[in-house]
Design an enzyme around this catalytic site. Structure first.
Site, mmCIF file in Angstrom:
data_model
loop_
_atom_site.group_PDB
_atom_site.id
_atom_site.type_symbol
_atom_site.label_atom_id
_atom_site.label_comp_id
_atom_site.label_asym_id
_atom_site.label_seq_id
_atom_site.Cartn_x
_atom_site.Cartn_y
_atom_site.Cartn_z
ATOM 1 N N GLY A 1 37.689 44.094 39.014
ATOM 2 C CA GLY A 1 38.486 43.988 37.807
ATOM 3 C C GLY A 1 39.303 42.708 37.807
ATOM 4 N N CYS A 2 39.886 42.419 36.663
ATOM 5 C CA CYS A 2 40.635 41.165 36.531
ATOM 6 C C CYS A 2 41.914 41.192 37.371
ATOM 7 C CB CYS A 2 40.935 40.884 35.069
ATOM 8 S SG CYS A 2 41.724 42.240 34.175
ATOM 9 N N TYR A 3 42.717 42.255 37.212
ATOM 10 C CA TYR A 3 43.919 42.349 38.056
ATOM 11 C C TYR A 3 43.547 42.405 39.540
ATOM 12 C CZ TYR A 3 46.964 43.553 34.017
ATOM 13 O OH TYR A 3 47.698 43.546 32.858
ATOM 14 N N GLU B 1 44.644 33.277 37.181
ATOM 15 C CA GLU B 1 43.207 33.190 36.939
ATOM 16 C C GLU B 1 43.002 33.389 35.446
ATOM 17 O OE1 GLU B 1 41.602 36.667 39.006
ATOM 18 O OE2 GLU B 1 41.894 37.861 37.190
ATOM 19 N N THR C 1 41.152 41.158 41.216
ATOM 20 C CA THR C 1 40.786 39.862 41.781
ATOM 21 C C THR C 1 42.033 39.057 42.141
ATOM 22 O OG1 THR C 1 38.724 39.803 40.533
ATOM 23 C CG2 THR C 1 39.610 37.682 41.266
#
Lengths: 345, 345, 345, 345
Positions: free
Chosen positions: C148-150, C311, C152
């Site tokens: 997931g984005c968080y 990011e 990472t």
């Protein structure tokens, strides 16, 4: 105290009506309806109002509404006209912020809104709520049709030029820009921040429902049918209308002192502010205020006059103007509840 | 009427003071000074105030200021302390929105602000303007030091936990986020829309000047020295502070009903609003309002309490709180001029 | 050429996959499916791709997908796991950008996602696509679960500290902020520009679905179960994740040269960039790029280390990382198609 | 490889040139100058370029620049013309992104820029870098004058109508909107996020320096002097130009198939994209791309044609178009380095 009912209070116009009416010294909000949110405290949906309002949304209740002095409709079109006849019959006055009573020609209404009008017999009685042009008839209105947000800006911008016959009436152009709140509080992909932030676009170029309303008003000002090219745009901001109006000056227009004309025309208007020559308005200067600011220019001293106009679409373009009309209708100070300056920055 | 003078009225705090004071029923703005803009009408610099204020900026004028009942300083640090002793001596009261009198230890002030304090003898008399903690002493203050924007949010968020001794005092964390207006109305590349829009960053991680002010206040609440990790961030918005506070619950804290604790602690505060359990505040709900909204959570029922707090940095974090203090100092209704809800959307 | 199929191409992750894959020298996009938009040219939905892609969306077609070398799922959770077993059986490899195969414990998955997992037997085989930790196993993966984005950002930020055992594992805090595109291209009032612009809020404080995924990864790094307080927030911007991580340094941590530790740990990573001491990352520096930038700080030289990480949620947090993994899986240059710098300003 | 020098690399046009040139397969950036930042690594000022460029800014160095194949000037006006004669004499070719060589009449230049032109003898040789009109002469140019951002959009939008003589040439209107990056990377209060976010305004209504450049170009297309009313506006976004053009159709114009006219006119242009009838462009569709998208409309089938045009002011309006011209000048593929789609969302 003026006993107020609000139909359709869950949109941006509704919450703005609440914010302004709560600041009004002579208003008592009796009820606010919403089918979808009935039973929910208003301050639960709009946390900015916590501690300021105890009401919950209620189901539409004809009797309770009829007992109000005035009922505001902050609904999509095609809602108010279902209830207005009964409310008027019961003695309430109505201020409709939707499009139902703005256009005087029922056929034209049907053409743009795609359905027959349900009470065309009231169109003649409805008063168009632009105080700068109809102040006296507004005072006595039973049924008031609030102008749309774009129409307010465009009409205030063109009015002195058209009333004095200084521009060609067949080549009018209104290039208008709105913040996203003008699209309402609706679940639509098109209005997500990720879709509209950091972007700019035109929309409705081939025909926007505000066009016939604007042309109706401008034609009355010009005392002849006008032809307007109206192109609305969407800017990545919450509030604000900016209109850039272009008119081809005729000989009288080229000879006139346009700055003086506008300053005189609006000298006694509490909510129209003509900027000094050389200054141009920005929407943030009227954020949250009922003020319309405008400026005149004739670039390169050629033959095109440019009028730039700003307003807050939710205030002078909707809730604020509705309250300005209510004040006139009930003999209050025209500025009651709507006198405060906007939020800057 | 309270006769008010404002020193340094060209920044965002200055214009916000004007907006709020113009709505105050018992205030008369006597003068507003600015060296850079002396002679220019205030409404020329801030067109949102056209028609609402006739004053022009004037050069600083000690005599005229001394004749005021109260003088607000909306200046950078190191300005107020040059004038305050004389103003107090002349009988005026002073509300300083800058950092000059916030820190009681002149040595600490010098360490963080890089210059010696010019009137350390007044530091003991200065009253810290957080009404929720110092209401009674504020009433009698001659010299009032308004809290910074971050310190207001962080202190209101931690106060009940620290006063009750429910969290470890050595591992406090305040992760705070500010809108760009907190950086002031200064010509800096770093704060251009093109630099900060659509972006997010931390800044001042190694040490922000609000840290000693916050630790001073939290230590007093805890009745022991606290240690705080404070990380400020910049969000792409104009107004608003959001603080996310983390505390390690001790045994008493794990046993306590924190929601009830906060609701009780702030039950009679007009400007602190504890949200129901499960709701979280957003900055837009207090945009333009003097309200601080906050919420409690203990994620996963573990041992860390999270307090989320919002305020408008220019209102409860600056001009609004200053007026709240003024109201206390002059025996007015504490909410006079600052009771209206914010602008939503 | 790698023959690629994409399932669920109408969201933001889908269009970002397209943008990046179109720039990839060794990829051929064979089909892209969408039930809702089947038959519509992709470039009609996403005008930014006009002239760059001739494909239309097609109905899901198991046979055509099975004929691809690799199938990307850019779908909500609970979609990929319906098709993956058959695709794998047919010899295709799968890169799932959804949550279906991120959590190795089917019971934990069910607890957070509210439904039973449909192919728990594949959870053991699925490789977690964080190249900085699992590069070698990624090369041979048949089934890749993209982080997931968080997760990472949080994992890359904490990794060196946890692998070296320098912080307490029971008091980890991740204060994370996302742009609105992280909420997807869904018609929801909550994500309208008028709702989230010029505002900031926390959400999911009591429990966000990324928490178990992050704790699983951090626990593996620490070789012991960790406890994390994870608070996500929404910022008024389109793209970007900013994570501010707090860890309590132990004795070894206080003695270590953390800057050198991070610079060494990521010295050979093409997409993790440790900033020089004293600089802090901003999300705009990685807008559109596959880069993760991070910085270390120990404020006031006390005992809390602060790691700030940025990011682009749609690139290193989704589509870019998926392509990085694809490059590894197919023996391509790890940076192929994702090497370009981001868009600034 | 083409050896490139850049003068003035610290602005937004400079960093955009770097981003695009770094993606160009046949370019070698030899030096980039800045008086103010000499000695500072480029990637230190622009962290988005970390790891992508090793160069530091250098002091202007005539010899090193003269050794380049081509020198880009990304400077304010009045800089390039001081160095161009010597560079040309030394055999370098010059692509000037500033205004110095855009206007062929030295007197007109002096009138709008307030200073005498320093090398009027080169104005005749300078080629105006609009490939859609001057492709063949661009190939042989020694000195190329890149069009301004507004002029590119307005000229591409009006070109087919004027070349075919379909609209009145004396009543042209260009209502144009720019993102804030068009104002450059300069420390000015007017462009702070707190000043321009969530707001919209016109500026330069009485006369913008792009007006004579646009009129010069449109007059050439029309083969007669045109008269244009040009009103630029500022929108709260980083990148993007949106132009709404209004023309009064003559009899030939009313009879023509305008959609077909535009589709034919731009059928072979790699960077002009005529949208299908009924669609309108938005700036986000070309964010970061060298594409100009445009659409035609004749609202209500009356006599005014409306052309809406979008471009990224930093790409097709500046750096991208400069590279497109460079490609033509050096016999490269016209799309080299600028073929990628933009960033959406």
């Amino acid at each position: 105290m003026i006993k107020v009912g609000i139909v359709g209070g869950t949109g941006y116009t509704g919450v703005e009506l609440l914010r302004l009416l709560l600041a009004h010294p002579r208003v008592d909000i009796a009820l606010i309806t919403s089918r979808a949110e009935a039973g929910r405290p208003v301050a639960d949906l709009f946390p900015s109002l916590r501690g300021r309002i105890e009401l919950s949304f209620s189901d539409p209740d004809d009797e309770a509404l009829a007992a109000c002095d005035v009922v505001f409709f902050a609904t999509p079109h095609n809602v108010a006209m279902r209830s207005v006849p009964a409310l008027l019959a019961a003695g309430a006055r109505v201020i409709d912020l939707s499009a139902d009573f703005r256009i005087r020609d029922a056929g034209l209404w049907e053409q743009w809104y795609g359905e027959p009008h349900l009470c065309p017999e009231l169109l003649g009685e409805a008063v168009y709520g632009l105080p700068e042009r109809h102040r006296e008839t507004i005072r006595d209105a039973r049924l008031l049709a609030c102008p749309g947000c774009y129409p307010t800006a465009v009409q205030l911008g063109f009015m002195p030029l058209l009333e004095e016959g200084l521009i060609d009436t067949q080549t009018l152009i209104a290039n208008a820009v709105s913040g996203v709140s003008g699209a309402g509080r609706q679940a639509k992909i098109d209005n997500l921040l990720s879709e509209v932030s950091d972007s700019f676009k035109a929309y409705g170029v081939s025909g926007h429902r505000h066009l016939p309303e604007i042309e109706q008003g401008l034609s009355a000002m010009a005392a002849q049918p006008v032809s307007l090219t109206f192109v609305p745009h969407l800017a990545p901001m919450i509030r604000g209308i900016h209109a850039t109006l272009y008119g081809a000056l005729n000989a009288a227009g080229r000879a006139a002192d346009l700055q003086a004309l506008y300053e005189d025309a609006y000298a006694h208007e509490p909510f129209v502010d003509v900027l000094p020559a050389g200054q141009y308005p920005q929407t943030r200067s009227v954020r949250g205020a009922n003020t319309c600011q405008l400026a005149l220019s004739v670039p390169q001293n050629r033959e095109t006059v440019v009028v730039t106009v700003v307003e807050d679409n939710l205030v002078k373009g909707a809730a604020g103007q509705a309250i300005q009309c209510m004040n006139l209708m009930f003999g209050e100070d025209e500025s009651a509840g709507i006198a405060l300056p906007g939020l800057l920055p």
